[in-house]
Design an enzyme around this catalytic site. Structure first.
Site, PDB file in Angstrom:
ATOM      1  N   SER A  85       1.369  -4.248   6.838  1.00 19.86           N
ATOM      2  CA  SER A  85       2.116  -3.818   5.595  1.00 19.86           C
ATOM      3  C   SER A  85       3.213  -5.024   5.339  1.00 19.86           C
ATOM      4  O   SER A  85       2.689  -6.124   5.031  1.00 19.86           O
ATOM      5  CB  SER A  85       2.654  -2.451   5.973  1.00 19.86           C
ATOM      6  OG  SER A  85       2.847  -1.763   4.606  1.00 19.86           O
TER       7      SER A  85
ATOM      8  N   HIS B 130      -3.557   3.749   5.123  1.00 22.29           N
ATOM      9  CA  HIS B 130      -2.993   2.761   5.030  1.00 22.29           C
ATOM     10  C   HIS B 130      -3.301   1.720   6.242  1.00 22.29           C
ATOM     11  O   HIS B 130      -2.722   2.211   7.546  1.00 22.29           O
ATOM     12  CB  HIS B 130      -1.133   2.836   4.776  1.00 22.29           C
ATOM     13  CG  HIS B 130      -0.408   1.785   4.807  1.00 22.29           C
ATOM     14  ND1 HIS B 130      -0.586   0.855   3.819  1.00 22.29           N
ATOM     15  CD2 HIS B 130       0.705   1.391   5.227  1.00 22.29           C
ATOM     16  CE1 HIS B 130       0.318   0.084   3.854  1.00 22.29           C
ATOM     17  NE2 HIS B 130       1.187   0.431   4.752  1.00 22.29           N
TER      18      HIS B 130
ATOM     19  N   ASP C 216      -6.724   1.836   0.443  1.00 24.63           N
ATOM     20  CA  ASP C 216      -5.184   1.892   0.910  1.00 24.63           C
ATOM     21  C   ASP C 216      -4.279   2.074  -0.296  1.00 24.63           C
ATOM     22  O   ASP C 216      -4.521   1.590  -1.348  1.00 24.63           O
ATOM     23  CB  ASP C 216      -4.787   0.258   1.351  1.00 24.63           C
ATOM     24  CG  ASP C 216      -3.673   0.199   2.269  1.00 24.63           C
ATOM     25  OD1 ASP C 216      -2.479   0.744   1.539  1.00 24.63           O
ATOM     26  OD2 ASP C 216      -3.546  -0.425   3.330  1.00 24.63           O
TER      27      ASP C 216
END
Length: 514
Positions: free
Chosen positions: A227, A483, A453
């Site tokens: 991320s 995610h 995602d």
């Protein structure tokens, strides 16, 4: 205001814990000390501090080894490396395999920005058992986070009120209240952490990582970024391309976008994830308890949020579930397909007037523990984003953009559009429109994008791979939900990632895993 949708992978651990059940010193003078020669004093880890999310000390590893913690000195201001220092909190699990097979340290950043790596790595440690055979697993609290000179803003009681406010204003009075509350939050950050706010940019954290590489004794930085951690890794590769070892970016941030473009992309991403949840729920043979068709699921959720705006329902006593908290909780549940069952149960209960599960989901996103204490993830998230991002958006500009956001997502559009006012009166100017990740001369970096995602939409992976440069970014696609990709335990993804990190085998660019 802090952007809840940008509190990325780091919030996942808190969700699981909630649903199943001190500032570090700064101001020391480095003088003539060579910080690259410092020795780390590794000891068994204490329980995470409240600013790291609280809880108990990490349990021993499956083989009986203990997690070890240490602190590393780093310059508070990298423009003055001989000046005051701060302490960066580190954690590691030493490699489990034969010493002659050890590659070095594998440094993790789990996202946020603002997530504590010291508290997150042990929670996911078993996911990386294979990688531990040849690496010391290492993570850290980036500067401004947790015990690494953590930024503080409002206290727990103030944050309870802050996260209950109406974050999607419909009239002038609600808009004024949102702006006043945002200004008060930012003023508290200046009051309590003013000396750190100019020094929490991603470029500063990247320089910390290169110091960490040297202190850990590695000639190259081997890295696993998730991320926001992909943005940090990209900035590191840009600053230190020759020092990049084997690196993997998972759940990839699009480095080409402005904050507005990023927020709009997230609106589309969360809407896609919600649509996928609705399709999955209504396709089950036993029926979907929260709607008969995908459109019915969406319509019922929208109706619930309208009711909550007019009349909140009981949440986690003594707090009530507001429209904002419910939206935040729904967004949090879309970070992982494993959480869809919690979303289903939470919606069922909310339709019956019980908002507890949706509020617990929202609390996990915001870093609130069951005892009412908050980690500093919201403060750090705001401080890092606002220091990185140059654009500032007025209420009038946001209001003009709301229709476009609402078209991208009827459920999340307003929420994400109004999040853009969070940096408007921030004390420190933002560094750039978007990060520079161009890294000519770097070793290959494996860039893994997930088509489902919600928080870092799939398109960002290709843009990251392109921005890193020819021969550097190697894209791999995972056709999945949630995610990130490696944590899904998809065998194809894990084989590709493990093959690169453990054996140096670079997958063919464009590989697709389903």
């Amino acid at each position: 205001m802090p952007n809840p949708a940008r509190l990325r992978a780091a919030a996942l651990t808190a969700t699981a814990l909630l649903l199943t059940s001190a500032l570090a010193g700064c101001g020391e003078d480095a003088g003539d000390e060579d910080l690259t020669a410092q020795k780390l004093d590794w000891e068994d880890c204490p329980a995470p501090s409240a600013s790291e999310g609280g809880g108990t000390a990490p349990s021993p590893l499956p083989d009986g080894d203990h997690w070890q913690c240490a602190t590393m000195k780093a310059p508070r201001d990298w423009a003055d490396p001989g000046g005051d220092t701060i302490k960066i909190a580190l954690i590691r699990a030493e490699a489990s395999g034969s010493p002659d097979r050890r590659i070095g340290s594998l440094v993790f950043n789990f996202g946020g920005p603002g997530g504590s790596g010291v508290s997150t790595l042990p929670a996911f440690g078993e996911d990386y058992t294979t990688l531990r055979t040849r690496y010391d697993l290492v993570s850290f609290d980036p500067r401004g986070v947790g015990r690494s000179a953590g930024v503080t803003c409002e206290n727990d009681q103030q944050l309870d009120a802050y996260f209950q406010q109406d974050m999607t204003p419909d009239d002038a009075a609600e808009r004024a209240a949102l702006l006043d509350n945002t200004e008060a939050f930012n003023a508290a950050c200046r009051k309590h952490s003013g000396t750190m706010l100019p020094h929490v940019r991603t470029t500063d954290a990247a320089r910390d990582m290169d110091l960490m590489r040297q202190v850990l004794g590695d000639t190259k930085l081997h890295y696993f970024g998730i991320s926001y951690g992909t943005e940090l890794g990209g900035v590191y590769a840009h600053l230190f391309p020759k020092n990049v070892g084997r690196a993997v970016f998972d759940a990839v941030v699009d480095p080409t976008q402005t904050p507005e473009q990023g927020a709009l992309g997230q609106a589309r991403g969360f809407q896609l994830a919600l649509d996928n949840f609705a399709e999955d729920c209504t396709s089950r043979s036993g029926g979907c308890p929260v709607g008969d068709t995908p459109q019915d699921v969406r319509d019922r959720i929208a109706a619930l949020l309208r009711r909550l705006e007019a009349k909140p329902i009981p949440g986690v006593f003594p707090r009530v579930l507001t429209q904002s908290a419910a939206t935040n909780g729904i967004a949090q549940s879309l970070y992982s397909k494993d959480f869809w069952e919690y979303l289903t149960e939470g919606l069922e209960q909310a339709y019956d007037g019980d908002g507890r599960i949706l509020m617990l989901l929202s609390d996990s996103m915001n870093g609130r523990s069951a005892n009412g204490e908050y980690s500093n993830i919201a403060a750090a998230n705001t401080a890092i984003n606002c220091s990185d991002d140059r654009p500032r958006y007025s209420a009038e500009e946001v209001e003009a953009k709301v229709p476009e956001f609402r078209a991208a997502s009827p459920l999340f559009g307003d929420f994400l559009a109004w999040s853009m006012v969070g940096c408007t009166d921030w004390a420190v100017p933002g560094a750039a429109d978007h990060p520079d990740v161009h890294a000519p001369g770097s070793a290959p970096i494996l860039v893994v994008g997930n088509t489902g995602d919600p928080a870092t939409p799939y398109e960002g992976a290709r843009r990251m791979a392109t921005a890193l440069g020819k021969g550097v970014g190697v894209e791999l696609t995972y056709r999945g939900q949630g995610h990130g990709a490696y944590g899904s335990k998809n065998r194809c993804v894990q084989a590709a990632v493990d093959g690169y990190l453990l054996e140096g085998k670079v997958p063919t660019a464009g590989t697709v895993c389903s």
